[in-house]
Scaffold this motif. Sequence first.
Motif, PDB file in Angstrom:
ATOM      1  N   ALA A   1      68.337  -4.235 -69.737  1.00 13.26           N
ATOM      2  CA  ALA A   1      67.627  -3.316 -70.652  1.00 13.26           C
ATOM      3  C   ALA A   1      68.617  -2.608 -71.589  1.00 13.26           C
ATOM      4  N   VAL A   2      69.755  -2.230 -71.071  1.00  9.00           N
ATOM      5  CA  VAL A   2      70.786  -1.572 -71.899  1.00  9.00           C
ATOM      6  C   VAL A   2      71.288  -2.556 -72.958  1.00  9.00           C
ATOM      7  N   ASP A   3      71.546  -3.780 -72.551  1.00 13.03           N
ATOM      8  CA  ASP A   3      72.014  -4.784 -73.523  1.00 13.03           C
ATOM      9  C   ASP A   3      70.941  -5.039 -74.609  1.00 13.03           C
ATOM     10  N   SER A   4      69.700  -5.102 -74.170  1.00  9.11           N
ATOM     11  CA  SER A   4      68.612  -5.347 -75.136  1.00  9.11           C
ATOM     12  C   SER A   4      68.495  -4.165 -76.115  1.00  9.11           C
ATOM     13  N   TYR A   5      68.612  -2.943 -75.632  1.00 12.22           N
ATOM     14  CA  TYR A   5      68.538  -1.776 -76.512  1.00 12.22           C
ATOM     15  C   TYR A   5      69.707  -1.763 -77.498  1.00 12.22           C
ATOM     16  N   LYS A   6      70.888  -2.092 -77.021  1.00 11.36           N
ATOM     17  CA  LYS A   6      72.050  -2.095 -77.921  1.00 11.36           C
ATOM     18  C   LYS A   6      71.884  -3.158 -79.005  1.00 11.36           C
ATOM     19  N   ARG A   7      71.413  -4.284 -78.636  1.00 10.96           N
ATOM     20  CA  ARG A   7      71.223  -5.304 -79.658  1.00 10.96           C
ATOM     21  C   ARG A   7      70.116  -4.890 -80.649  1.00 10.96           C
ATOM     22  N   ALA A   8      69.076  -4.332 -80.114  1.00 11.34           N
ATOM     23  CA  ALA A   8      67.983  -3.882 -81.011  1.00 11.34           C
ATOM     24  C   ALA A   8      68.449  -2.742 -81.908  1.00 11.34           C
ATOM     25  N   ASP A   9      69.286  -1.862 -81.442  1.00 13.55           N
ATOM     26  CA  ASP A   9      69.759  -0.750 -82.239  1.00 13.55           C
ATOM     27  C   ASP A   9      70.692  -1.241 -83.343  1.00 13.55           C
ATOM     28  N   MET A  10      71.358  -2.285 -83.152  1.00 11.78           N
ATOM     29  CA  MET A  10      72.271  -2.823 -84.155  1.00 11.78           C
ATOM     30  C   MET A  10      71.550  -3.797 -85.094  1.00 11.78           C
ATOM     31  N   ASP A  11      70.378  -4.170 -84.686  1.00 12.97           N
ATOM     32  CA  ASP A  11      69.627  -5.121 -85.532  1.00 12.97           C
ATOM     33  C   ASP A  11      68.877  -4.315 -86.607  1.00 12.97           C
ATOM     34  N   LEU A  12      69.223  -4.542 -87.911  1.00 12.94           N
ATOM     35  CA  LEU A  12      68.617  -3.786 -89.006  1.00 12.94           C
ATOM     36  C   LEU A  12      67.234  -4.321 -89.374  1.00 12.94           C
ATOM     37  N   ASN A  13      66.908  -5.426 -88.877  1.00 13.35           N
ATOM     38  CA  ASN A  13      65.600  -6.005 -89.205  1.00 13.35           C
ATOM     39  C   ASN A  13      64.479  -5.392 -88.367  1.00 13.35           C
TER      40      ASN A  13
ATOM     41  N   LYS B   1      64.412   1.422 -76.249  1.00  8.66           N
ATOM     42  CA  LYS B   1      65.085   2.564 -75.646  1.00  8.66           C
ATOM     43  C   LYS B   1      64.287   3.077 -74.455  1.00  8.66           C
ATOM     44  N   ASN B   2      63.005   3.130 -74.568  1.00 13.26           N
ATOM     45  CA  ASN B   2      62.154   3.570 -73.439  1.00 13.26           C
ATOM     46  C   ASN B   2      62.256   2.609 -72.250  1.00 13.26           C
ATOM     47  N   VAL B   3      62.286   1.314 -72.571  1.00 14.26           N
ATOM     48  CA  VAL B   3      62.425   0.321 -71.477  1.00 14.26           C
ATOM     49  C   VAL B   3      63.769   0.501 -70.764  1.00 14.26           C
ATOM     50  N   MET B   4      64.795   0.773 -71.591  1.00  9.35           N
ATOM     51  CA  MET B   4      66.123   0.957 -71.005  1.00  9.35           C
ATOM     52  C   MET B   4      66.136   2.182 -70.095  1.00  9.35           C
ATOM     53  N   THR B   5      65.507   3.241 -70.605  1.00  9.33           N
ATOM     54  CA  THR B   5      65.489   4.479 -69.793  1.00  9.33           C
ATOM     55  C   THR B   5      64.746   4.243 -68.475  1.00  9.33           C
ATOM     56  N   THR B   6      63.638   3.532 -68.544  1.00  3.98           N
ATOM     57  CA  THR B   6      62.858   3.261 -67.322  1.00  3.98           C
ATOM     58  C   THR B   6      63.674   2.422 -66.317  1.00  3.98           C
ATOM     59  N   LYS B   7      64.316   1.380 -66.808  1.00  4.35           N
ATOM     60  CA  LYS B   7      65.091   0.509 -65.920  1.00  4.35           C
ATOM     61  C   LYS B   7      66.261   1.264 -65.302  1.00  4.35           C
ATOM     62  N   ILE B   8      66.869   2.111 -66.111  1.00  3.79           N
ATOM     63  CA  ILE B   8      67.988   2.889 -65.555  1.00  3.79           C
ATOM     64  C   ILE B   8      67.485   3.821 -64.454  1.00  3.79           C
ATOM     65  N   GLN B   9      66.291   4.409 -64.668  1.00  6.62           N
ATOM     66  CA  GLN B   9      65.720   5.293 -63.666  1.00  6.62           C
ATOM     67  C   GLN B   9      65.379   4.521 -62.388  1.00  6.62           C
ATOM     68  N   GLN B  10      64.803   3.330 -62.589  1.00  5.73           N
ATOM     69  CA  GLN B  10      64.499   2.505 -61.423  1.00  5.73           C
ATOM     70  C   GLN B  10      65.764   2.090 -60.672  1.00  5.73           C
ATOM     71  N   SER B  11      66.797   1.805 -61.419  1.00  5.61           N
ATOM     72  CA  SER B  11      68.077   1.435 -60.791  1.00  5.61           C
ATOM     73  C   SER B  11      68.640   2.607 -60.012  1.00  5.61           C
TER      74      SER B  11
END
Length: 625
Positions: A181-193, A203-213
């Motif tokens: 989830a962190v990798d996906s958020y970083k790629r999405a944040d750098m993707d201008l499209n 970002k929400n998915v990343m936060t949820t996965k981190i909480q679950q972890s």
Amino acid sequence: MLALLASGSRRSSYSSNNKLAESENAAQNSNNMSWGTELWDQNDNLAIHTHKGIEGLDRYASFLRDRVAIEAEYAGKLRRLVKNYQPKKKEEEDNEFTTMQAFRNVLKEVGDLAGQREIVSESLQNQIILGVTLLSKTLREDRKKCLSDGATLQQNLNTQLTSLERAKRNYEKAYRDSEKAVDSYKRADMDLNLSRAEVERYKNVMTTKIQQSDDAKNEYANQLQKTNNLQQQHFSMMLPAVLNRLQELDEKRTRGFKEFIIGAAEAESSVAPIIARCMEGIVKAGESIDEKEDSSKVIERYQSGFTPPRDIPFEDLSKSDPDAVHDSHYSNPTANHLTMRGTMSANKLKKRVGIFNIFGSNKQRQIIEACITMKNSLTADGQKEDFSDLPPNQRRKKLQAKITELQQKIGQETNARDGLMKMKIVYEANSSLGNPMTVEGQLNESEHKLEKLKVDLKKYQGFLEKANQVQMATSSPQANRNQLQNGHRTSRHSNGSADDHHDDGDDQPDDAGSLSSSASPESGLGTSHTSLPGSGQGSANENAIGEDTYYETEVEALQPLGTCRALYPFEATSEGSIPMNEGEELQVIEIDQGDGWTRVRRANNSNGWDEGFVPTSYIECTLYA
């Protein structure tokens, strides 16, 4: 030199101290060693070991049961052996010999040995086997409970380990998902499209996965802590406690095994002194045997009291009167068996008128009645009441024993009568204690028994007095039945009486009741040296008396009263007797008249008969009914 000795002594002392310390440490370590500490990971092996130990205890119990069965069987067979070899009632006379007394004592000691084996069997059964069975049952129940508790602890630990493993797998999965989830958020944040909304979703998915972890991590940490705590308690406290209980159980089995083996040995050793005394008794029984004493008792039992026959005088026929040969007391021993030889061919006899009537029916009837009377007077063991059928010594011995027995019975009966009389006096003085008339009947019966015993005692004392007065037989049986004393001839009659006749040369015949006459030609019955008239002997004398004195007629031979069998061989060395072989069958023609001799006859090879006397104690008679 002294320094070297001192240093050597110090080294030896140090070495011995080290060895002592090592042994003490080893003992302390062995005492401190426990299965829970040393064998924390050998639960399965310990279960197998304790199972085999209890099976070994059960095997020992089976061994004891088999041994008890053997001991009981051995004791039973010993008792049967003793019972089978107990002397029979008919063998009681042999008990006076030291060998038989010793054997009877041996049987008694063997019976005591059987009793001791029974005690061993009972002790093993009631103490050892019962204890082993109870211990085995207790150990099995305790072992089962210990193994059950150990299995429960191991199951709890396994459950906790399973929870820890599951929490760890959940944490690993959550952690990988959070990383993605962190990798996906970083790629999405750098993707201008991508739109801002898309980035916010990542970002929400990343936060949820981190909480679950983080939650999975906390759960994993919690389960790990629980598992470690449980595992520590399991291997440091709970499992060692179970294993120590197994150790105590096994030590209890081992200690019980030791005690039971010692107890079985003590049960055996407790009877060892008695068994040793039994062995001593058997040895004493063997040492009590005295061959000289037994030999003297054999003499005492079988001594007849007779004296050996005297020398046979020489008869010079050339210097003696042929007509006087019949009056001689002695005869040629070789002719003893010629009593009636050649005189009964075809059942024809030349007899005198004076003796013809002895073969009549009246005389035969009297003889038969006498035989029946004698048979009725026999004792329970087949002997005559006065034991006159025994040799003199044996007769006196039997009579003395009978008198002693009667005296003892009289003493007992007298004491019983005196007791009844005292009881009657007490009842008469105090009627509340009892009725005197109830004792009267018993007192009369006792008086009757006492009177009968006294009569029997007097009778047997008379028998003994008569036996002591009778002179021991030193002459022939024929001389006992027909003796010449002081110029008189005493002839024996069938009824046991005797008639005296003057031997004045008249040759008067005997009374018609005379059954035997040994040395006189008047009888006509052949003796050991005189045949019947007409047989060729004594004819000159008969012719001198007169031909009209005799007549020839057909008469039957003297009817036999029964048969007899020779128990022992007998050599005829005296006048009137005939020899016989052991087991030979003879006819009884005249019963024992109290002098210890019986008149018998047998057929000879010349179609005639041999008649004569044999000792009554040498034959076994069977009289006709």
